[in-house]
Design an enzyme around this catalytic site. Structure first.
Site, PDB file in Angstrom:
ATOM      1  N   HIS A 126      39.781  35.571  39.152  1.00 42.82           N
ATOM      2  CA  HIS A 126      40.695  35.917  38.097  1.00 42.82           C
ATOM      3  C   HIS A 126      40.035  35.061  36.710  1.00 42.82           C
ATOM      4  O   HIS A 126      39.564  35.444  35.502  1.00 42.82           O
ATOM      5  CB  HIS A 126      42.021  35.312  37.912  1.00 42.82           C
ATOM      6  CG  HIS A 126      43.026  36.759  38.071  1.00 42.82           C
ATOM      7  ND1 HIS A 126      44.415  36.544  38.552  1.00 42.82           N
ATOM      8  CD2 HIS A 126      42.986  37.772  37.890  1.00 42.82           C
ATOM      9  CE1 HIS A 126      44.930  37.810  38.551  1.00 42.82           C
ATOM     10  NE2 HIS A 126      44.000  38.397  38.156  1.00 42.82           N
ATOM     11  N   CYS A 146      29.441  49.407  39.518  1.00 39.98           N
ATOM     12  CA  CYS A 146      30.595  49.304  38.540  1.00 39.98           C
ATOM     13  C   CYS A 146      31.543  47.924  38.866  1.00 39.98           C
ATOM     14  O   CYS A 146      32.504  47.954  38.241  1.00 39.98           O
ATOM     15  CB  CYS A 146      31.527  50.430  38.572  1.00 39.98           C
ATOM     16  SG  CYS A 146      32.293  50.917  40.162  1.00 39.98           S
TER      17      CYS A 146
END
EC number: 2.7.3.9
Length: 554
Positions: A184, A482
Site C-alpha cells: 500500500h 498493467c
C-alpha cells in the site's frame, strides 16, 4: 558517508534531515474494568463513530487511489462483527481499550492467516485499532510527526491514512523498513508522486536530524552525504521537475517506436485526471468497485452506466476493462462465500465467474451495450486465467454476447508457460506483474516479511514475461503490461525489450516513464532486457540494467 539499499518507488530524488515516525501506542493493560459496562460501551461506540467519520473525511479529501483504501478502513471501524466482539469482551470484564485491542488483534490474526487481499486488510486493521484506542485515551493517534521545516520521513511502514494525507510541502521523501513494490505504501506513494524507498534494511538505525539523500531511481539512501553530493542531488531534482513539466507526447522510444502509455483506473471518476496527465487510453479498468459493497450483483443497467462513463472519457482511444476479479480473497456473498484455507489459490477471478456464469454474462452484456454507446475501442479481459482451455471459454462467451475484442490476463505462471497456445486463441494478453510475481516467487505480495521476493525485476519473472512477449510477436497478438512494474521507468524499458507492446500504470507515473522511454532505442531496450535476464537476483537485474545504461552514457 554510508549507503542503504531498498526498492525505489519512481525515480525522484530528494535530500534533507530525517524525522522518524513515533512508536505505536503501548498495549493497554489487561486489568479488570472499574466503570460499568454501559459506560465503557458508550465510550467505545463514540470512538468507533468518530474514527470512522475521520477516515471517511480523509478519504474524500485525498481522492484517487487513497479514497477507496480509507473508505475501507472507515467501514472496518463500524464492522458489526468487531463491534459485537468488543461489546462481549467489555461485558466479560475488559476495559474498553483492552476490548478494542483484543478484538482487533484477533481479527487481524484471522485475516493474516488467509493471505492475499485479506492479509492486506489486516495491516489496515492495526491502524484503525490504534486510532480508536487513542480516541479513548484522549491523546493524538500515532501518525506523521509535525515539523516547521521540511524533512525526510522514516518509518517501519505507513498506514494508508498517513500515506494518503502526507503534507507534500513538508515531507521531502519517504523511507520505510518494511514493504515491497506492491505494498500500500508504495502504491500510494507512486500515485502521489512522493519520492520513496521501501524495504530499506538499516532504516531503523537512522536518527532524527541525520541528513540523507533519497534516490528512488537507484533505490539508494546516502547517509550524511558531502555538500557536493547534496548539490548534485538538487541539480537532478530540478532536471526531473523539468521532465514532469515537459509537453505531453505519445509514448515512444528514441527511434520512434510507438509504446502506448495507458492508465490503470479504479472508477469512472479517476478518468479526467488520467486524461490530463496524458494517458493515451486505459490499460486496466478495475470493475470491483461496482461489486464489493453490494449484497447482490449490480444489474446490467447499473453496470452499463458506469462503463459508458469511462468509455466516453476516452473517445477514439483503447479502454481495457477487466471483468470482476473477486472470489474467496475478496468475499462476495453472491459469488463465493465458502471459507477457504488459502484463498489466494482458491476460487477467484475467472474460476469464480465460471462457477457463477450468469454474473459473467450480465457483465459482458453491460460492456457490449456500453460499447455501442461510445466510440472508444473497448477491449475486455478475464482475470486469473490458467491455460488455453479457459482462454477459449472466455473468448467464446465474450464474442457470443457482443464483445468485439476479448483477451486474458497473465498472472499465473502456467499461462506464461503455455503462452504460444494462449496467444493464438486470444485477441490480446495483458500481464499483471503484481500477481505474476507473487505466484512465481511464492511470496504473498501484501506480506512485509517476504517483501524482498515481491520484485518484478527478478529474472524468473522476466523470463515468463519474455515467453509471453515472444508468443505475442509470433502470433501478432498484442501483449501489454498493467501491473505496478510498468510504473518503474527503467523496468518499463526492459519490459518493452522483452516484447511488451503497451504499458499501463497509475497516471502519476506517466511522465517519468514517457521520459525514460525516449532515452532508449528498441535495440537498446533489448540489450537492457538481455542483461536483466542473465542476472541471478532482482537486485542484480536492476544493477545489470543500470550498468548497461551507464556504459552507454560514457
Amino acid at each position: 558517508m554510508r549507503e542503504l539499499r531498498g526498492i525505489g518507488v519512481g525515480r525522484g530524488i530528494a535530500s534533507g534531515p530525517v524525522l522518524r515516525m513515533p512508536d505505536p501506542l503501548p498495549e493497554p493493560p489487561a486489568t479488570p474494568r472499574t466503570a460499568d459496562a454501559d459506560t465503557e460501551n458508550a465510550a467505545v461506540t463514540e470512538a468507533l463513530a468518530a474514527v470512522a467519520a475521520e477516515l471517511a473525511a480523509k478519504g474524500a479529501a485525498a481522492g484517487g487511489d487513497a479514497q477507496g483504501v480509507l473508505e475501507a478502513q472507515a467501514m472496518m471501524a463500524q464492522d458489526p462483527g468487531l463491534v459485537e466482539d468488543v461489546a462481549s469482551r467489555i461485558k466479560n470484564g475488559s476495559t474498553g481499550e483492552r476490548a478494542v485491542f483484543d478484538a482487533f488483534a484477533a481479527f487481524q490474526q484471522l485475516l493474516t492467516s488467509m493471505g492475499g487481499y485479506m492479509a492486506e486488510r489486516a495491516a489496515d486493521l492495526g491502524d484503525v485499532s490504534q486510532r480508536i484506542i487513542a480516541r479513548l485515551r484522549g491523546v493524538p493517534a500515532p501518525g506523521v510527526p509535525t515539523s516547521d521545516s521540511p524533512f525526510v520521513l522514516v518509518a517501519h511502514d505507513l498506514a494508508p491514512a498517513d500515506t494518503a494525507m502526507l503534507d507534500l510541502d513538508k515531507v521531502l521523501a519517504l523511507i520505510t523498513r518494511d514493504g515491497g513494490p506492491t505494498s500500500h505504501t508504495a502504491i500510494l506513494a507512486r500515485s502521489k508522486s512522493i519520492t520513496a524507498i521501501v524495504g530499506v534494511s538499516g532504516a531503523d538505525e537512522l536518527s532524527d536530524g541525520t541528513i540523507v539523500i533519497v534516490d528512488a531511481g537507484a533505490g539508494l539512501v546516502t547517509v550524511e552525504p558531502t555538500s557536493a553530493e547534496i548539490a548534485s542531488a538538487e541539480t537532478r531534482t530540478a532536471e526531473l521537475k523539468a521532465i514532469v513539466n515537459a509537453p505531453i507526447t505519445d509514448g515512444a522510444l528514441a527511434d520512434g517506436t510507438r509504446v502506448p502509455l495507458l492508465a490503470n483506473l479504479g472508477s469512472p471518476k479517476d478518468a479526467a485526471a488520467a486524461v490530463e496527465l496524458g494517458a493515451e487510453g486505459v490499460g486496466l479498468f478495475r470493475t470491483e468497485f461496482l461489486f464489493l459493497d453490494s449484497t447482490t450483483a449490480p444489474t446490467i443497467e447499473q453496470q452499463q452506466a458506469d462503463y459508458t462513463a469511462v468509455l466516453q472519457a476516452f473517445p477514439g482511444k483503447k479502454v481495457v476493462v477487466r471483468c470482476l476479479d473477486a472470489g474467496a480473497d475478496k468475499p462476495l456473498s453472491f459469488l463465493n462465500d465458502a471459507e477457504e484455507e488459502n484463498p489466494a489459490l482458491g476460487l477467484r477471478g475467472l474460476r469464480a465467474l465460471r462457477a457463477n456464469e450468469q454474473i459473467l454474462r450480465d457483465q459482458l452484456t453491460a460492456l457490449a451495450r456500453a460499447q455501442e454507446d461510445s466510440n472508444a475501442e473497448l477491449w475486455v479481459m478475464a482475470p486469473m486465467v490458467s491455460d488455453v482451455e479457459e482462454t477459449e471459454y472466455f473468448v467464446a462467451i465474450a464474442r457470443e454476447l457482443g464483445v468485439k475484442v476479448a483477451g486474458v490476463m497473465a498472472e499465473i505462471p502456467a499461462l506464461a508457460l503455455m503462452a504460444d497456445q494462449v496467444a493464438a486463441a486470444s485477441d490480446f494478453v495483458s500481464i499483471g506483474t503484481n500477481d505474476l510475481t507473487q505466484y512465481t516467487m511464492a511470496a504473498d505480495r501484501m506480506l512485509g516479511s517476504v517483501a524482498a521476493y515481491q520484485d518484478a525485476w527478478h529474472p524468473a519473472v522476466l523470463r515468463l514475461v519474455k515467453m509471453l512477449g515472444d508468443a505475442g510477436r509470433a502470433n501478432n497478438t498484442p501483449v501489454g503490461v498493467c501491473g505496478e512494474a510498468a510504473a518503474d521507468p527503467l523496468l518499463a524499458v526492459v519490459l518493452v525489450g522483452l516484447g511488451a507492446t503497451s504499458l499501463s500504470m497509475t497516471p502519476a507515473a506517466l511522465a517519468d516513464v514517457r521520459a525514460e522511454l525516449l532515452l532508449h532505442t528498441r535495440e537498446e531496450a533489448a540489450a537492457l532486457a538481455e542483461a536483466a535476464l542473465g542476472s541471478r537476483t532482482a537486485m542484480d537485474a536492476r544493477d545489470a540494467a543500470r550498468a548497461v545504461v551507464s556504459a552507454r552514457s560514457h
